[in-house]
Design a protein around this motif. Structure first.
Motif, short mmCIF file in Angstrom:
data_model
loop_
_atom_site.label_atom_id
_atom_site.label_comp_id
_atom_site.label_asym_id
_atom_site.label_seq_id
_atom_site.Cartn_x
_atom_site.Cartn_y
_atom_site.Cartn_z
N VAL A 119 0.84 -1.24 -0.04
CA VAL A 119 -0.07 -0.04 -0.13
C VAL A 119 1.10 1.24 0.10
O VAL A 119 1.95 1.05 0.24
N GLU A 158 -4.95 0.28 5.31
CA GLU A 158 -5.29 0.32 3.94
C GLU A 158 -4.87 1.92 3.31
O GLU A 158 -4.39 1.82 2.06
N THR A 159 -5.12 2.80 4.02
CA THR A 159 -4.64 4.25 3.51
C THR A 159 -3.80 5.01 4.79
O THR A 159 -4.16 4.73 6.08
#
Length: 267
Positions: free
Chosen positions: A114, A150-151
């Motif tokens: 990611v 995820e972010t």
């Protein structure tokens, strides 16, 4: 339980096999020496959640166990960079390392890259059951995720303000500090620390920061660096570092006290 080995003092996890063969050609009196070294991959961090564990290391090495460490299998990693630390909340796993590397396993058993938004070395990661995660790294790097990794966003505070003791010695902060410690607690509070013997706490998920420990420095020298932190569920914990530095907390990191030790080596 996490074991983190700083890069300047790596503990070899397997013995190095080295053999040397020599032959002598009596006719021309030349010695021919052929040496063969068997390199062993190095692991830098390991964490367990009950019987499940994962260890990460150099060149994309990830090893997993489901039987409390009795047996290990290699897991596929989408990188050949070194991973320095790994964390798990029982479902999701996050590994971090060189060049801003972040890998996430969402519980499927498959690791994916990611975007971290940085190319600086990432040194430690932690997350809680709700998916709040923080990463600390080189030269003031501080990243936050609210979705289990995820972010990510940079949430680095004004470091100069946090390292100002009020006595006109802000010059001690020669560069943005490298932090090695991070602990994300279930109530959303966060602890970070590292260079200059300082530990900071945020009660609100990284919005505001309070200095909860500052180790005194001698004769204008920088205080020793913290390298590792562990806090139990009951709130008791320790932070350790250079020159035998040990600090203890009994209240989940809200307050800290210095613990004198009989050693001056790095912990």
């Amino acid at each position: 339980m996490r074991i983190l080995l700083p890069t300047f003092a790596i503990l070899a996890l397997a013995a190095l096999s080295f053999s040397i063969r020599a032959s002598v050609d009596a006719k021309d009196e030349r010695n021919v020496v052929v040496s063969h070294a068997t390199p062993h991959d190095r692991l830098f961090s390991v964490i367990f959640d009950a019987d499940k564990g994962v260890a990460v290391g150099e060149a994309g090495l990830i090893m997993g166990t489901t039987d409390a460490g009795k047996s290990w299998t290699r897991e596929r990693a989408p990188t050949d960079l070194a991973m320095i630390d790994v964390a798990s909340n029982g479902t999701r796993r996050i590994a971090v390392g060189q060049m801003g590397l972040i890998l996430v396993d969402d519980g499927s058993g498959t690791w994916k890259k990611v975007d971290s938004g940085t190319d600086r070395r990432l040194l430690q990661v932690d997350l809680n059951k709700n998916g709040l995660a923080f990463i600390v790294g080189a030269f003031g790097t501080l990243l936050k995720s609210k979705d289990g990794g995820e972010t990510w966003e940079s949430v680095a505070p004004n470091w100069a303000t946090l390292y100002d003791s009020g006595e006109g010695d802000t010059a001690v902060l020669r560069d943005e500090p490298t932090n090695y410690l991070v602990d994300v607690q279930e109530d959303g509070s966060v602890l970070i620390g590292g260079e200059y013997g300082q530990i900071m706490r945020s009660p609100d998920g990284g919005i505001c920061w309070d200095i909860v420990y500052r180790h005194p420095s001698d004769s204008g020298e920088s205080a020793p660096t913290f390298f590792a932190l562990s806090i139990r569920d009951d709130g008791a914990g320790y932070a350790v570092g250079q020159s035998g530095l040990v600090a203890r907390t009994a209240d989940h990191g809200r307050t800290w006290g210095y613990v004198k030790t009989p050693v001056d080596g790095n912990l």
